[in-house]
Scaffold this motif. Sequence first.
Motif, PDB file in Angstrom:
ATOM      1  N   GLY A   1       0.802  -1.210   0.000  1.00  0.00           N
ATOM      2  CA  GLY A   1       0.000   0.000   0.000  1.00  0.00           C
ATOM      3  C   GLY A   1       0.838   1.265   0.000  1.00  0.00           C
ATOM      4  O   GLY A   1       0.428   2.298  -0.525  1.00  0.00           O
ATOM      5  N   ALA A   2       2.039   1.183   0.576  1.00  0.00           N
ATOM      6  CA  ALA A   2       2.910   2.354   0.659  1.00  0.00           C
ATOM      7  C   ALA A   2       3.518   2.727  -0.686  1.00  0.00           C
ATOM      8  O   ALA A   2       4.029   3.842  -0.841  1.00  0.00           O
ATOM      9  N   ILE A   3       3.477   1.800  -1.636  1.00  0.00           N
ATOM     10  CA  ILE A   3       4.034   2.075  -2.965  1.00  0.00           C
ATOM     11  C   ILE A   3       3.416   3.334  -3.554  1.00  0.00           C
ATOM     12  O   ILE A   3       4.087   4.188  -4.137  1.00  0.00           O
ATOM     13  N   PHE A   4       2.094   3.484  -3.375  1.00  0.00           N
ATOM     14  CA  PHE A   4       1.392   4.614  -3.992  1.00  0.00           C
ATOM     15  C   PHE A   4       1.624   5.928  -3.255  1.00  0.00           C
ATOM     16  O   PHE A   4       1.234   6.984  -3.746  1.00  0.00           O
ATOM     17  N   GLY A   5       2.257   5.857  -2.085  1.00  0.00           N
ATOM     18  CA  GLY A   5       2.622   7.075  -1.384  1.00  0.00           C
ATOM     19  C   GLY A   5       4.087   7.434  -1.522  1.00  0.00           C
ATOM     20  O   GLY A   5       4.545   8.415  -0.937  1.00  0.00           O
ATOM     21  N   ASP A   6       4.817   6.660  -2.312  1.00  0.00           N
ATOM     22  CA  ASP A   6       6.250   6.875  -2.514  1.00  0.00           C
ATOM     23  C   ASP A   6       6.453   7.885  -3.645  1.00  0.00           C
ATOM     24  O   ASP A   6       6.089   7.635  -4.798  1.00  0.00           O
ATOM     25  N   LYS A   7       7.040   9.043  -3.314  1.00  0.00           N
ATOM     26  CA  LYS A   7       7.236  10.088  -4.318  1.00  0.00           C
ATOM     27  C   LYS A   7       8.105   9.622  -5.476  1.00  0.00           C
ATOM     28  O   LYS A   7       7.941  10.075  -6.614  1.00  0.00           O
ATOM     29  N   ARG A   8       9.036   8.726  -5.186  1.00  0.00           N
ATOM     30  CA  ARG A   8       9.901   8.221  -6.262  1.00  0.00           C
ATOM     31  C   ARG A   8       9.107   7.438  -7.297  1.00  0.00           C
ATOM     32  O   ARG A   8       9.391   7.499  -8.492  1.00  0.00           O
ATOM     33  N   VAL A   9       8.100   6.699  -6.836  1.00  0.00           N
ATOM     34  CA  VAL A   9       7.257   5.940  -7.767  1.00  0.00           C
ATOM     35  C   VAL A   9       6.488   6.887  -8.681  1.00  0.00           C
ATOM     36  O   VAL A   9       6.389   6.663  -9.895  1.00  0.00           O
ATOM     37  N   TRP A  10       5.978   7.967  -8.125  1.00  0.00           N
ATOM     38  CA  TRP A  10       5.237   8.940  -8.952  1.00  0.00           C
ATOM     39  C   TRP A  10       6.163   9.692  -9.905  1.00  0.00           C
ATOM     40  O   TRP A  10       5.745  10.052 -11.019  1.00  0.00           O
ATOM     41  N   LEU A  11       7.401   9.916  -9.483  1.00  0.00           N
ATOM     42  CA  LEU A  11       8.367  10.515 -10.406  1.00  0.00           C
ATOM     43  C   LEU A  11       8.624   9.568 -11.570  1.00  0.00           C
ATOM     44  O   LEU A  11       8.712  10.000 -12.727  1.00  0.00           O
ATOM     45  N   MET A  12       8.721   8.263 -11.287  1.00  0.00           N
ATOM     46  CA  MET A  12       8.885   7.268 -12.348  1.00  0.00           C
ATOM     47  C   MET A  12       7.687   7.276 -13.293  1.00  0.00           C
ATOM     48  O   MET A  12       7.835   7.144 -14.513  1.00  0.00           O
ATOM     49  N   CYS A  13       6.481   7.448 -12.727  1.00  0.00           N
ATOM     50  CA  CYS A  13       5.274   7.514 -13.561  1.00  0.00           C
ATOM     51  C   CYS A  13       5.342   8.691 -14.536  1.00  0.00           C
ATOM     52  O   CYS A  13       4.997   8.559 -15.718  1.00  0.00           O
ATOM     53  N   LEU A  14       5.780   9.848 -14.044  1.00  0.00           N
ATOM     54  CA  LEU A  14       5.904  11.035 -14.894  1.00  0.00           C
ATOM     55  C   LEU A  14       6.918  10.806 -16.009  1.00  0.00           C
ATOM     56  O   LEU A  14       6.642  11.099 -17.182  1.00  0.00           O
TER      57      LEU A  14
ATOM     58  N   VAL B   1      14.237  13.003 -15.299  1.00  0.00           N
ATOM     59  CA  VAL B   1      15.248  11.988 -14.982  1.00  0.00           C
ATOM     60  C   VAL B   1      16.335  12.583 -14.092  1.00  0.00           C
ATOM     61  O   VAL B   1      16.870  11.913 -13.203  1.00  0.00           O
ATOM     62  N   LEU B   2      16.658  13.850 -14.307  1.00  0.00           N
ATOM     63  CA  LEU B   2      17.684  14.514 -13.495  1.00  0.00           C
ATOM     64  C   LEU B   2      17.286  14.614 -12.032  1.00  0.00           C
ATOM     65  O   LEU B   2      18.142  14.784 -11.163  1.00  0.00           O
ATOM     66  N   ARG B   3      15.993  14.517 -11.735  1.00  0.00           N
ATOM     67  CA  ARG B   3      15.521  14.577 -10.355  1.00  0.00           C
ATOM     68  C   ARG B   3      15.741  13.261  -9.613  1.00  0.00           C
ATOM     69  O   ARG B   3      15.537  13.192  -8.405  1.00  0.00           O
ATOM     70  N   THR B   4      16.123  12.210 -10.337  1.00  0.00           N
ATOM     71  CA  THR B   4      16.367  10.910  -9.717  1.00  0.00           C
ATOM     72  C   THR B   4      17.782  10.889  -9.147  1.00  0.00           C
ATOM     73  O   THR B   4      18.738  11.139  -9.876  1.00  0.00           O
ATOM     74  N   PRO B   5      17.950  10.583  -7.865  1.00  0.00           N
ATOM     75  CA  PRO B   5      19.297  10.566  -7.276  1.00  0.00           C
ATOM     76  C   PRO B   5      20.202   9.550  -7.960  1.00  0.00           C
ATOM     77  O   PRO B   5      19.831   8.389  -8.131  1.00  0.00           O
ATOM     78  N   ALA B   6      21.388   9.980  -8.343  1.00  0.00           N
ATOM     79  CA  ALA B   6      22.327   9.096  -9.039  1.00  0.00           C
ATOM     80  C   ALA B   6      22.722   7.916  -8.179  1.00  0.00           C
ATOM     81  O   ALA B   6      22.845   6.786  -8.671  1.00  0.00           O
TER      82      ALA B   6
END
Length: 441
Positions: free
Chosen positions: A250-263, A431-436
């Motif tokens: 359930g926490a997957i949908f509250g993970d900001k990184r997952v929503w960044l991946m969606c974008l 993509v640049l917002r994703t931590p290297a």
Amino acid sequence: MNTSSVSLTTPAGEGDVLVAETDRTYTKVFWRIVPLLMLCYVVAYLDRVNVGFAKLQMSQDLAFSETVFGLGAGLFFIGYFLFEVPSNVLLHRVGARVWIARIMITWGVMSATFAWVQTPTTFYVMRFLLGIAEAGFYPGVILYLTYWYPAQRRAKIIALFMSAIPVAGIFGNPLSGWIMDLFHGASGFHGWQWMFIIEAVPALVMGLVVLAFLDNGIRSAKWLSEGEKQLLESEIATDQKGTQSKHAIGAIFGDKRVWLMCLIYFCFVMGQYGLTFWMPTLIKSTGVTGNLNIGLFSAIPFGCAIVAMNLVGRSADARRERRWHLIAPALFGAVGFVVAASYSHNTVVSVAALSLAAAGVLTCAPLFWSLPTSFLSGAAAAVGIAAINSVGNLAGFVSPYLIGFLKDTTHSTQSGMYVLAGMLVIGAVAVLRTPANLVNR
């Protein structure tokens, strides 16, 4: 056989033997599962986008406007979106073999029924149902590959698997044109009707092949020795130490990184389906005539894409660098769309620009999946991958519908191509917002 046992205290010769054994085992795995999955995806993608080729006759025969066609093409992804997460969860529970076979057989049947579409309403309904039938195949395969390959090997393998998209374009577009020209009028059916019927058969056949030959995972593979199974399981266990295997679903949908991946994925899918659905129309608008000729010219950009996506995938794995290997293709794809739009009546320049666009856009898809699979695994990966893919694939609805609407409104494909270019730039910036340090491994 545990690869994690190799350390500074391990004799060099023993370490070399272990590396050689690991490479040999992964070669064995590759030849057992990857060509089969690639062939399945060639068939899947052909059945998904052959409506773009059918449009060359279908729209005229049924008096469909560009907007009607674009909306129908896009409705596939609404059904896909609604049923993708449940499908991936079921695959994780019941096993890949039965579930992937079920998907292929179902969509083969649904694809054949398009031969009897006569009205916009039936077109819309059938595209929606086809999306439901195919929901879960692509994210299911991505999930399945995480059962076998650790992160440092995954980009190359996913790029090889996704080479099925340009392969489907190289062989499928000329095949579709040939079927439509050769069978037009046979037994009272139009060429586009025969195309849907004939191209549905391989999906049914491959569904039975999957049922017979695909294994659910490492432990169920009878063609591996016990030592090979332990080696592969050790590789996966070591890789998953840095992932969120215990992340609550359930926490997957509250993970900001997952929503960044969606974008990010939404932006890239906009370009992918804008290209694949409208390629025949774009080629035809440059002055190319004859369905077979249009198919042959359409194959050129896909050939360029195969080379690009595999070279970049290998480079990303070798350097363990993910972000810039994704940003660069996205920007090249944007340039390709802009040039293609600006020289839409010049066949040579348009095909060259579409080749650049295809190489960029189709390289983004396999490279993208090295991002979310670097921090998700297990049940969290089953839900996370499906969620990202389903939200991202809503672009498959927006893209063809938007381009069709803009083409009807402006009587040109230029504005649509500029929109696709802009979306790729937005995706590259995201993509640049994703931590290297999260994804570069």
